[in-house]
Design a protein around this motif. Structure first.
Motif: not given
Length: 196
Positions: A79-94
Motif C-alpha cells: 500500500l505504501y510502497s507501490k505507486t499504483e496502490m497509492k493512486k488506486k486506494y490512497g484516498f482511503i489509507f494515505a
C-alpha cells in the motif's frame, strides 16, 4: 469510480434503511417515516423492503466496506510502497500510519452503527437512542485516543475534537427532548454547543 462510491455510500445506506423506518399514526397501522402515504408491511412494502432494501443493505452498506477492507488487507505490504496502490486506494489509507491502514473501515462502520440506531430504533425512546449513540462515540473516542491512527498530530487532534463535538452535541441534545429541563437551561446548552 471508487471515490464516487465512497462518497455516496452513506446516502444510499440511509435511503435503503429508511424503508424499514415505520411509525404508528393512530389507525392501528404503521406508515413509512419517509412517506406517510405508504403503509408498512403490505405486500408491496415487504417486496421493496425485503427484496430490494435488505439485499442493498447487506451488499452495499456492509459488503462494500468489507470488500474495501479485504482489498487493503490483501495488499497491505504494498500500500505504501507501490505507486499504483497509492493512486488506486490512497484516498482511503494515505493519512493513516502504516499499521492503521484499515482505520477508515472502522470509521465507516461506526457511522453505520450510529445511523442504524436512529433508523431501526425509531420507535424506541429517544433517550435510549441517544444513550446508545453516546456509547458508540465514547468507545470511538477512547479508541482514537489510545491508537492515534493518523500520521499527523493535527489530524489526530481534529478527529478527537470532532468526536468530542459530536458527543457533546448529542449529550446537550438530550436536554431538549425532555420536558423536565427549564428553557433557561436549554438556552444555556444552545450557547455552549454553538461556542464549541
Amino acid at each position: 469510480v471508487i471515490v464516487l462510491v465512497f462518497l455516496i455510500h452513506a446516502s444510499v445506506t440511509n435511503k435503503a434503511a429508511g424503508l424499514f423506518s415505520c411509525r404508528s399514526i393512530g389507525d392501528g397501522y404503521k406508515y413509512m417515516n419517509g412517506d406517510l402515504d405508504i403503509r408498512c408491511w403490505t405486500t408491496e412494502h415487504k417486496w421493496w423492503s425485503l427484496g430490494v432494501a435488505l439485499p442493498s443493505l447487506l451488499a452495499w452498506s456492509l459488503g462494500l466496506p468489507a470488500v474495501g477492507l479485504w482489498v487493503l488487507v490483501r495488499n497491505r505490504r504494498n500500500l505504501y510502497s507501490k505507486t499504483e496502490m497509492k493512486k488506486k486506494y490512497g484516498f482511503i489509507f494515505a493519512g493513516y500510519k502504516q499499521e492503521y491502514y484499515f482505520w477508515e473501515a472502522l470509521v465507516v462502520y461506526r457511522k453505520l452503527v450510529v445511523s442504524a440506531l436512529s433508523i431501526f430504533l425509531f420507535n424506541v425512546n429517544k433517550q435510549v437512542q441517544a444513550s446508545l449513540a453516546l456509547g458508540v462515540l465514547i468507545i470511538a473516542l477512547a479508541v482514537q485516543q489510545k491508537y492515534e491512527p493518523f500520521l499527523s498530530r493535527d489530524l489526530n487532534r481534529m478527529e478527537t475534537q470532532s468526536l468530542l463535538v459530536a458527543f457533546f452535541t448529542l449529550y446537550f441534545g438530550l436536554y431538549f427532548i425532555t420536558d423536565e429541563v427549564a428553557s433557561e437551561v436549554q438556552y444555556f446548552f444552545v450557547v455552549v454547543t454553538f461556542i464549541m
